[in-house]
Enzyme design. Structure first.
Site, PDB file in Angstrom:
ATOM      1  N   ASN A   1      52.482  38.959  90.940  1.00  0.00           N
ATOM      2  CA  ASN A   1      53.471  39.650  91.785  1.00  0.00           C
ATOM      3  C   ASN A   1      52.774  40.579  92.785  1.00  0.00           C
ATOM      4  O   ASN A   1      53.186  40.688  93.938  1.00  0.00           O
ATOM      5  CB  ASN A   1      54.460  40.432  90.923  1.00  0.00           C
ATOM      6  CG  ASN A   1      55.551  39.532  90.351  1.00  0.00           C
ATOM      7  OD1 ASN A   1      56.475  39.167  91.055  1.00  0.00           O
ATOM      8  ND2 ASN A   1      55.415  39.162  89.109  1.00  0.00           N
TER       9      ASN A   1
ATOM     10  N   HIS B   1      62.112  42.054  86.986  1.00  0.00           N
ATOM     11  CA  HIS B   1      62.334  41.585  85.616  1.00  0.00           C
ATOM     12  C   HIS B   1      62.625  40.088  85.670  1.00  0.00           C
ATOM     13  O   HIS B   1      63.435  39.657  86.499  1.00  0.00           O
ATOM     14  CB  HIS B   1      63.489  42.346  84.952  1.00  0.00           C
ATOM     15  CG  HIS B   1      63.712  41.950  83.530  1.00  0.00           C
ATOM     16  ND1 HIS B   1      62.894  42.384  82.507  1.00  0.00           N
ATOM     17  CD2 HIS B   1      64.611  41.106  82.974  1.00  0.00           C
ATOM     18  CE1 HIS B   1      63.302  41.828  81.370  1.00  0.00           C
ATOM     19  NE2 HIS B   1      64.345  41.052  81.630  1.00  0.00           N
TER      20      HIS B   1
ATOM     21  N   GLY C   1      48.791  39.899  87.655  1.00  0.00           N
ATOM     22  CA  GLY C   1      48.929  40.400  89.016  1.00  0.00           C
ATOM     23  C   GLY C   1      49.427  39.401  90.043  1.00  0.00           C
ATOM     24  O   GLY C   1      49.201  39.564  91.244  1.00  0.00           O
TER      25      GLY C   1
ATOM     26  N   ASN D   1      61.456  47.730  89.837  1.00  0.00           N
ATOM     27  CA  ASN D   1      60.837  46.865  88.821  1.00  0.00           C
ATOM     28  C   ASN D   1      61.323  45.443  89.021  1.00  0.00           C
ATOM     29  O   ASN D   1      62.481  45.214  89.397  1.00  0.00           O
ATOM     30  CB  ASN D   1      61.241  47.355  87.421  1.00  0.00           C
ATOM     31  CG  ASN D   1      60.653  46.493  86.317  1.00  0.00           C
ATOM     32  OD1 ASN D   1      59.460  46.222  86.300  1.00  0.00           O
ATOM     33  ND2 ASN D   1      61.506  46.040  85.404  1.00  0.00           N
TER      34      ASN D   1
HETATM   35  C1  GRF Z   1      55.498  38.077  84.325  1.00  0.00           C
HETATM   36  O1  GRF Z   1      56.094  37.632  83.125  1.00  0.00           O
HETATM   37  C2  GRF Z   1      56.567  38.595  85.224  1.00  0.00           C
HETATM   38  O2  GRF Z   1      57.762  37.881  85.025  1.00  0.00           O
HETATM   39  C3  GRF Z   1      56.758  39.984  84.768  1.00  0.00           C
HETATM   40  O3  GRF Z   1      55.467  40.423  84.343  1.00  0.00           O
HETATM   41  C4  GRF Z   1      54.678  39.281  83.977  1.00  0.00           C
HETATM   42  C5  GRF Z   1      53.330  39.296  84.629  1.00  0.00           C
HETATM   43  O4  GRF Z   1      53.467  39.204  85.991  1.00  0.00           O
HETATM   44  N1  GRF Z   1      57.285  40.785  85.855  1.00  0.00           N
HETATM   45  P1  GRF Z   1      52.170  39.341  86.966  1.00  0.00           P
HETATM   46  O5  GRF Z   1      51.575  37.954  87.085  1.00  0.00           O
HETATM   47  O6  GRF Z   1      51.207  40.308  86.297  1.00  0.00           O
HETATM   48  O7  GRF Z   1      52.719  39.841  88.250  1.00  0.00           O
END
Ligand code: GRF
Length: 198
Positions: free
Chosen positions: A14, A110, A12, A108
């Site tokens: 992001n 990526h 989480g 999304n």
């Molecule tokens: C990370 O590898 C990110 O690059 C991809 O999902 C994975 C987990 O991200 N989008 P997060 O820390 O759960 O946001």
């Protein structure tokens, strides 16, 4: 006010970037109506709870069939009445029924510069492993609109990140998150918030 639903599966970071940008006023007119994870152990759910954001787990393990899981996921999303659905490290393939219900309103993040290192099997650390294997000198992150393909929808934002001598997949993943993902995803959400009138 742009109402968003954020779908997560893991740590989480992001999601946290979105929470923090809203809290510091960088991201205006955005409200996280809820966070949905397919994984009940996702730390992202703790992050939501700490920020007093409604958090839900809709796990495929709790349903007899894939269709029943898809229907439950769709119902939970609809219940939040999102203007925009944000996939932030969400490892479930979004079913066509949801993509068709929210045309152009699912985005999304990526962790590569699409069209490199994307498509079936390219997620999380694997993306960075392949980038290092190929020997690219530059990688980065992409925010795109979700269509019925895999990582194939219109690209909204990209940012390049350098690959350094001695990088491991973990080191590279962290740099791409810090220098690209955590900046791009809130910015992309802001693009939708600015378009929305009320
Ligand atoms: C990370 O590898 C990110 O690059 C991809 O999902 C994975 C987990 O991200 N989008 P997060 O820390 O759960 O946001």
């Amino acid at each position: 006010m742009l109402n968003i639903a954020v779908c997560v599966s893991g740590g989480g970071t992001n999601l946290q970037a979105i929470i923090d940008r809203i809290a510091d006023g960088t991201l205006e007119n955005v409200k996280i109506a809820g966070v949905i994870s397919n994984n009940k152990n996702a730390y992202a759910l703790e992050r939501a709870a700490k920020a007093d954001i409604p958090a839900f787990c809709v796990s495929p393990k709790d349903f007899e069939t894939r269709e029943a899981f898809h229907d439950a996921l769709a119902a939970q999303l609809d219940a939040l009445h999102p203007d925009l659905i944000v996939l932030a490290g969400f490892l479930v393939a979004v079913p066509a029924q949801i993509i068709r219900a929210y045309p152009g309103r699912i985005i999304n993040i990526h962790p590569s510069l699409i069209p490199s290192f994307c498509g079936v099997g390219y997620y999380g650390l694997k993306v960075h492993e392949k980038a290092l294997e190929r020997g690219v000198k530059v990688t980065g992150a992409t925010v795109h609109v979700v269509d019925e393909g895999m990582d194939s929808g219109p690209i909204l934002l990209q940012k390049a990140v350098e690959v350094r001598e001695g990088d491991t997949p973990e080191i590279l993943q962290r740099r791409v998150m810090e220098q690209a993902e955590w900046e791009l995803l809130p910015r992309a959400i802001g693009m939708f918030a600015n378009k929305k009138e009320d």
